[in-house]
Design an enzyme around this catalytic site. Structure first.
Site, mmCIF file in Angstrom:
data_model
loop_
_atom_site.group_PDB
_atom_site.id
_atom_site.type_symbol
_atom_site.label_atom_id
_atom_site.label_comp_id
_atom_site.label_asym_id
_atom_site.label_seq_id
_atom_site.Cartn_x
_atom_site.Cartn_y
_atom_site.Cartn_z
ATOM 1 N N GLY A 38 4.038 5.037 5.109
ATOM 2 C CA GLY A 38 2.919 5.836 5.542
ATOM 3 C C GLY A 38 2.962 5.274 7.160
ATOM 4 O O GLY A 38 3.780 4.865 7.615
ATOM 5 N N ASP A 40 1.848 2.212 7.802
ATOM 6 C CA ASP A 40 2.003 1.040 7.823
ATOM 7 C C ASP A 40 3.685 0.858 8.104
ATOM 8 O O ASP A 40 4.123 -0.027 9.445
ATOM 9 C CB ASP A 40 1.947 0.548 6.567
ATOM 10 C CG ASP A 40 2.109 -1.114 6.257
ATOM 11 O OD1 ASP A 40 2.331 -1.579 7.448
ATOM 12 O OD2 ASP A 40 2.199 -1.560 5.435
HETATM 13 P P1 ADP Z 1 -2.923 4.090 2.356
HETATM 14 O O1 ADP Z 1 -1.982 3.286 1.772
HETATM 15 O O2 ADP Z 1 -4.306 3.244 2.811
HETATM 16 O O3 ADP Z 1 -3.474 5.288 1.716
HETATM 17 P P2 ADP Z 1 -1.004 5.675 3.991
HETATM 18 O O4 ADP Z 1 -0.119 5.109 5.335
HETATM 19 O O5 ADP Z 1 -0.260 6.093 2.728
HETATM 20 O O6 ADP Z 1 -2.144 4.398 3.747
HETATM 21 O O7 ADP Z 1 -1.922 6.873 4.520
HETATM 22 C C1 ADP Z 1 -3.243 6.743 5.234
HETATM 23 C C2 ADP Z 1 -3.317 7.883 6.114
HETATM 24 O O8 ADP Z 1 -2.477 7.650 7.448
HETATM 25 C C3 ADP Z 1 -2.984 8.930 5.494
HETATM 26 O O9 ADP Z 1 -3.985 10.105 5.961
HETATM 27 C C4 ADP Z 1 -1.538 9.358 6.397
HETATM 28 O O10 ADP Z 1 -1.528 10.930 6.475
HETATM 29 C C5 ADP Z 1 -1.947 8.795 7.616
HETATM 30 N N1 ADP Z 1 -0.806 8.478 8.509
HETATM 31 C C6 ADP Z 1 0.537 8.515 8.106
HETATM 32 N N2 ADP Z 1 1.333 8.252 9.199
HETATM 33 C C7 ADP Z 1 0.466 8.096 10.375
HETATM 34 C C8 ADP Z 1 0.390 8.119 11.923
HETATM 35 N N3 ADP Z 1 1.757 7.726 12.507
HETATM 36 N N4 ADP Z 1 -0.522 8.090 12.631
HETATM 37 C C9 ADP Z 1 -1.761 8.472 12.129
HETATM 38 N N5 ADP Z 1 -2.017 8.565 10.753
HETATM 39 C C10 ADP Z 1 -1.118 8.376 9.938
#
Ligand code: ADP
Length: 182
Positions: A38, A40
């Site tokens: 994601g 991260d």
């Molecule tokens: P968590 O483990 O806290 O759920 P994720 O990274 O899986 O974290 O998802 C958190 C949110 O970040 C989701 O809504 C996802 O769609 C979003 N996301 C993923 N990549 C990006 C990005 N490059 N910029 C902004 N939001 C993002």
């Protein structure tokens, strides 16, 4: 969409968090701080190895807490890493923990003198928090912070996809009477 709160601005945009020019961006990290999928993974890919190096030195971050590292090669000078709750059923303290993740990120940023900060929608990806409920908590916490403090000038939510942007826009409605929307 922008809402003015006292002298500060809360803004909602659709886009990629890693490309933001805010002083700090917030990572939806996991407790081990070792990177993951994601947002991260995207932050570590775009920011380079310095971020992970600092994360390893810090070691760990509990759910609802926040730590800070360099932004490495990102436009943002800092990355605030916070850990949102894994959603189980909503009755395992998830709302409070999600609120804490936003609140402690803002407090930490403020303690570093950061004036502009960009957040993703924490916990709504792999951690499974229902988007509408998470949006209410995210906005409620950010708006409360801006009403009570005047240190941070800009809080931007960077939503990944139209659905997330719409959920956040909808969640602002109850707050609009106390602010100005453009
Ligand atoms: P968590 O483990 O806290 O759920 P994720 O990274 O899986 O974290 O998802 C958190 C949110 O970040 C989701 O809504 C996802 O769609 C979003 N996301 C993923 N990549 C990006 C990005 N490059 N910029 C902004 N939001 C993002």
């Amino acid at each position: 969409m922008e809402i003015k709160i006292n002298k500060s601005v809360l803004s909602l945009v659709e886009g990629d968090l890693t490309k933001q020019d805010a002083e700090a961006i917030v990572n939806a990290a996991n407790k081990s701080l070792r990177g993951g999928g994601g947002v991260d993974g995207a932050i570590h890919r775009a920011g380079g190895p310095k971020i992970l190096e600092e994360c390893m030195k810090i070691g760990r971050c509990e759910t609802g807490e926040a730590v800070i590292t360099t932004g490495g090669n990102l436009k943002a000078r800092y990355v605030v890493h916070t850990v949102g709750p894994v959603y189980r059923d909503g009755i395992h303290n998830e709302p409070k923990l999600l609120e804490n993740a936003y609140k402690n990120s803002l407090k930490l940023a403020s303690s570093k003198g950061i004036k502009s900060i960009a957040f993703p929608s924490i916990s709504t990806g792999a951690y499974g928090y229902p988007l509408e409920e998470a949006a209410e908590i995210a906005l409620g916490t950010a708006i409360k912070y801006l009403k009570e403090h005047n240190d941070i000038e800009l809080i931007r939510f960077v939503l990944f996809g139209k659905k997330a942007l719409e959920a956040f826009e909808k969640a602002t409605f109850p707050f609009l009477s106390s602010g100005q929307s453009t």
